[in-house]
Design a protein around this motif. Structure first.
Motif, mmCIF file in Angstrom:
data_model
loop_
_atom_site.group_PDB
_atom_site.id
_atom_site.type_symbol
_atom_site.label_atom_id
_atom_site.label_comp_id
_atom_site.label_asym_id
_atom_site.label_seq_id
_atom_site.Cartn_x
_atom_site.Cartn_y
_atom_site.Cartn_z
ATOM 1 N N ALA A 106 54.015 15.743 54.160
ATOM 2 C CA ALA A 106 53.422 15.804 55.501
ATOM 3 C C ALA A 106 54.019 16.977 56.261
ATOM 4 N N PRO A 107 53.207 17.644 57.083
ATOM 5 C CA PRO A 107 53.709 18.798 57.844
ATOM 6 C C PRO A 107 54.549 18.356 59.035
ATOM 7 N N LEU A 108 55.513 19.190 59.391
ATOM 8 C CA LEU A 108 56.273 19.023 60.629
ATOM 9 C C LEU A 108 55.689 20.026 61.615
ATOM 10 N N ILE A 109 55.046 19.513 62.655
ATOM 11 C CA ILE A 109 54.283 20.353 63.576
ATOM 12 C C ILE A 109 55.035 20.560 64.885
ATOM 13 N N ARG A 110 55.084 21.821 65.317
ATOM 14 C CA ARG A 110 55.675 22.175 66.606
ATOM 15 C C ARG A 110 54.739 23.142 67.309
ATOM 16 N N PHE A 111 54.286 22.782 68.497
ATOM 17 C CA PHE A 111 53.352 23.626 69.254
ATOM 18 C C PHE A 111 52.156 24.013 68.391
ATOM 19 N N GLU A 112 51.594 23.024 67.675
ATOM 20 C CA GLU A 112 50.407 23.198 66.831
ATOM 21 C C GLU A 112 50.647 24.139 65.643
ATOM 22 N N GLU A 113 51.897 24.408 65.330
ATOM 23 C CA GLU A 113 52.228 25.257 64.179
ATOM 24 C C GLU A 113 53.126 24.481 63.232
ATOM 25 N N CYS A 114 52.880 24.612 61.932
ATOM 26 C CA CYS A 114 53.704 23.924 60.949
ATOM 27 C C CYS A 114 55.020 24.674 60.790
ATOM 28 N N ILE A 115 56.126 23.992 61.076
ATOM 29 C CA ILE A 115 57.447 24.612 60.956
ATOM 30 C C ILE A 115 58.186 24.123 59.721
ATOM 31 N N GLY A 116 57.612 23.140 59.026
ATOM 32 C CA GLY A 116 58.281 22.623 57.844
ATOM 33 C C GLY A 116 57.452 21.533 57.192
ATOM 34 N N VAL A 117 58.004 20.958 56.138
ATOM 35 C CA VAL A 117 57.306 19.936 55.367
ATOM 36 C C VAL A 117 58.303 18.848 54.977
ATOM 37 N N LEU A 118 57.883 17.606 55.172
ATOM 38 C CA LEU A 118 58.638 16.446 54.699
ATOM 39 C C LEU A 118 58.002 15.969 53.406
ATOM 40 N N GLU A 119 58.778 15.912 52.328
ATOM 41 C CA GLU A 119 58.269 15.457 51.035
ATOM 42 C C GLU A 119 58.979 14.188 50.591
ATOM 43 N N VAL A 120 58.224 13.315 49.945
ATOM 44 C CA VAL A 120 58.765 12.105 49.323
ATOM 45 C C VAL A 120 58.312 12.117 47.867
ATOM 46 N N LEU A 121 59.261 12.008 46.946
ATOM 47 C CA LEU A 121 58.961 12.101 45.514
ATOM 48 C C LEU A 121 59.057 10.738 44.839
ATOM 49 N N ASP A 122 58.037 10.415 44.065
ATOM 50 C CA ASP A 122 57.976 9.166 43.296
ATOM 51 C C ASP A 122 58.290 7.927 44.136
ATOM 52 N N PRO A 123 57.482 7.689 45.188
ATOM 53 C CA PRO A 123 57.677 6.472 45.983
ATOM 54 C C PRO A 123 57.253 5.246 45.178
ATOM 55 N N SER A 128 48.894 1.033 49.968
ATOM 56 C CA SER A 128 47.744 1.852 49.597
ATOM 57 C C SER A 128 48.001 3.296 50.001
ATOM 58 N N ASP A 129 47.252 4.231 49.402
ATOM 59 C CA ASP A 129 47.427 5.642 49.724
ATOM 60 C C ASP A 129 47.212 5.913 51.207
ATOM 61 N N LEU A 130 46.195 5.256 51.794
ATOM 62 C CA LEU A 130 45.890 5.487 53.198
ATOM 63 C C LEU A 130 47.065 5.082 54.071
ATOM 64 N N ASP A 131 47.646 3.912 53.791
ATOM 65 C CA ASP A 131 48.798 3.475 54.562
ATOM 66 C C ASP A 131 49.962 4.439 54.393
ATOM 67 N N ASP A 132 50.156 4.935 53.176
ATOM 68 C CA ASP A 132 51.245 5.875 52.930
ATOM 69 C C ASP A 132 51.062 7.150 53.741
ATOM 70 N N ILE A 133 49.855 7.687 53.744
ATOM 71 C CA ILE A 133 49.593 8.923 54.486
ATOM 72 C C ILE A 133 49.829 8.712 55.982
ATOM 73 N N GLU A 134 49.333 7.613 56.513
ATOM 74 C CA GLU A 134 49.499 7.341 57.937
ATOM 75 C C GLU A 134 50.963 7.160 58.298
ATOM 76 N N LEU A 135 51.685 6.398 57.466
ATOM 77 C CA LEU A 135 53.092 6.138 57.747
ATOM 78 C C LEU A 135 53.918 7.408 57.639
ATOM 79 N N LEU A 136 53.670 8.196 56.601
ATOM 80 C CA LEU A 136 54.403 9.449 56.434
ATOM 81 C C LEU A 136 54.087 10.409 57.572
ATOM 82 N N GLY A 137 52.814 10.457 57.985
ATOM 83 C CA GLY A 137 52.432 11.332 59.084
ATOM 84 C C GLY A 137 53.111 10.953 60.388
ATOM 85 N N LEU A 138 53.172 9.656 60.678
ATOM 86 C CA LEU A 138 53.856 9.199 61.889
ATOM 87 C C LEU A 138 55.342 9.520 61.837
#
Length: 199
Positions: A106-123, A128-138
Motif C-alpha cells: 500500500a502507498p504512503l501518501i503525503r499531500f497527494e504524493e506517494c512518499i513510500g510503500v508499506l509491504e507485507v510478505l506472506d500474510p 478475504s483479499d478485499l478486507d486485506d486491501i482495506e485494512l492495509l490501506g487504512l
C-alpha cells in the motif's frame, strides 16, 4: 531532543509500524520503503521479520517490482501468487535473500504524493483479499500521518531558517527590554520549548 536524535526517533517509529503490520497480518515479514526525493529510488527504511538485519539502507531503482508499481501508481496491490504478476521482480526479491509467495503493498501518501510503500510478505490467509486491501490501506494512511511529523523534522535540517534553535534565537531577539502583558505567555512558550529541546 537535539536534531541528531531525529533519525533515531524516525527509525523507532518506522520499525514499530512494520512490526505491528507484520503481527497484524500474521506475516513472514513487513517493510517500509521510502522514495528518495532526489533519485526516485526505493530505500528500505524499516524491516520486520525476514531480512530485518541486512536490508535497512539498501535500495532499488524507481519502478522496481510491486513496490515500484505501487509507488508510481499510488494504488495498493495484493498479489496472491507473485509468479503470475508481471510487476513482480524475481531478481530483486532474490537479492534480498527471501522470495515471497504473496505480497500486499500500500502507498504512503503525503499531500497527494506517494512518499513510500508499506509491504507485507506472506500474510496468513485469515481474511478475504478485499478486507486485506482495506485494512492495509487504512493502516498505511495512519503510518503516513505519523511520518508527516518526522519528514518535517528531516526537512527542517535542510533549511536553516526552520531549525528550532534558529527560531528560538529569533524569538529571543524580538523580546523587548521592557516587560509587556504578553511577555508572560512568551516566557511560558519558551519554557515549553526549552523542556522539549532538553537532552
Amino acid at each position: 531532543m537535539y536534531p541528531d536524535d531525529y533519525d533515531g526517533t524516525e527509525h523507532r517509529l518506522l520499525q514499530s509500524i512494520v512490526e505491528v503490520a507484520r503481527h497484524m497480518f500474521g506475516a513472514a515479514a513487513s517493510s517500509i520503503f521510502l522514495v528518495d526525493p532526489d533519485t526516485g529510488d526505493l530505500v528500505f527504511e524499516a524491516v520486520s521479520g525476514e531480512g530485518e538485519k541486512e536490508l535497512v539502507g539498501s535500495r532499488f531503482p524507481a519502478g522496481t517490482g510491486i513496490a515500484g508499481w505501487v509507488a508510481a501508481s499510488g494504488q495498493p496491490m495484493v498479489a496472491d501468487d507473485v509468479s503470475t504478476v508481471s510487476q513482480f521482480a524475481q531478481d530483486a526479491a532474490e537479492s534480498t535473500g527471501y522470495v515471497p509467495r504473496v505480497i500486499m503493498a500500500a502507498p504512503l501518501i503525503r499531500f497527494e504524493e506517494c512518499i513510500g510503500v508499506l509491504e507485507v510478505l506472506d500474510p496468513s490467509a485469515s481474511r478475504s483479499d478485499l478486507d486485506d486491501i482495506e485494512l492495509l490501506g487504512l493502516f498505511a494512511m495512519q503510518a503516513a500521518c505519523g511520518l508527516e511529523f518526522l519528514l518535517r523534522l528531516r526537512e527542517s535540517r535542510r533549511e536553516p531558517d526552520a531549525d528550532p534553535y534558529t527560531l528560538l534565537r529569533r524569538i529571543g531577539e524580538r523580546l523587548p527590554g521592557k516587560a509587556r502583558p504578553s511577555d508572560a505567555a512568551a516566557v511560558r512558550l519558551l519554557a515549553i520549548a526549552d523542556e522539549l529541546l532538553a537532552p
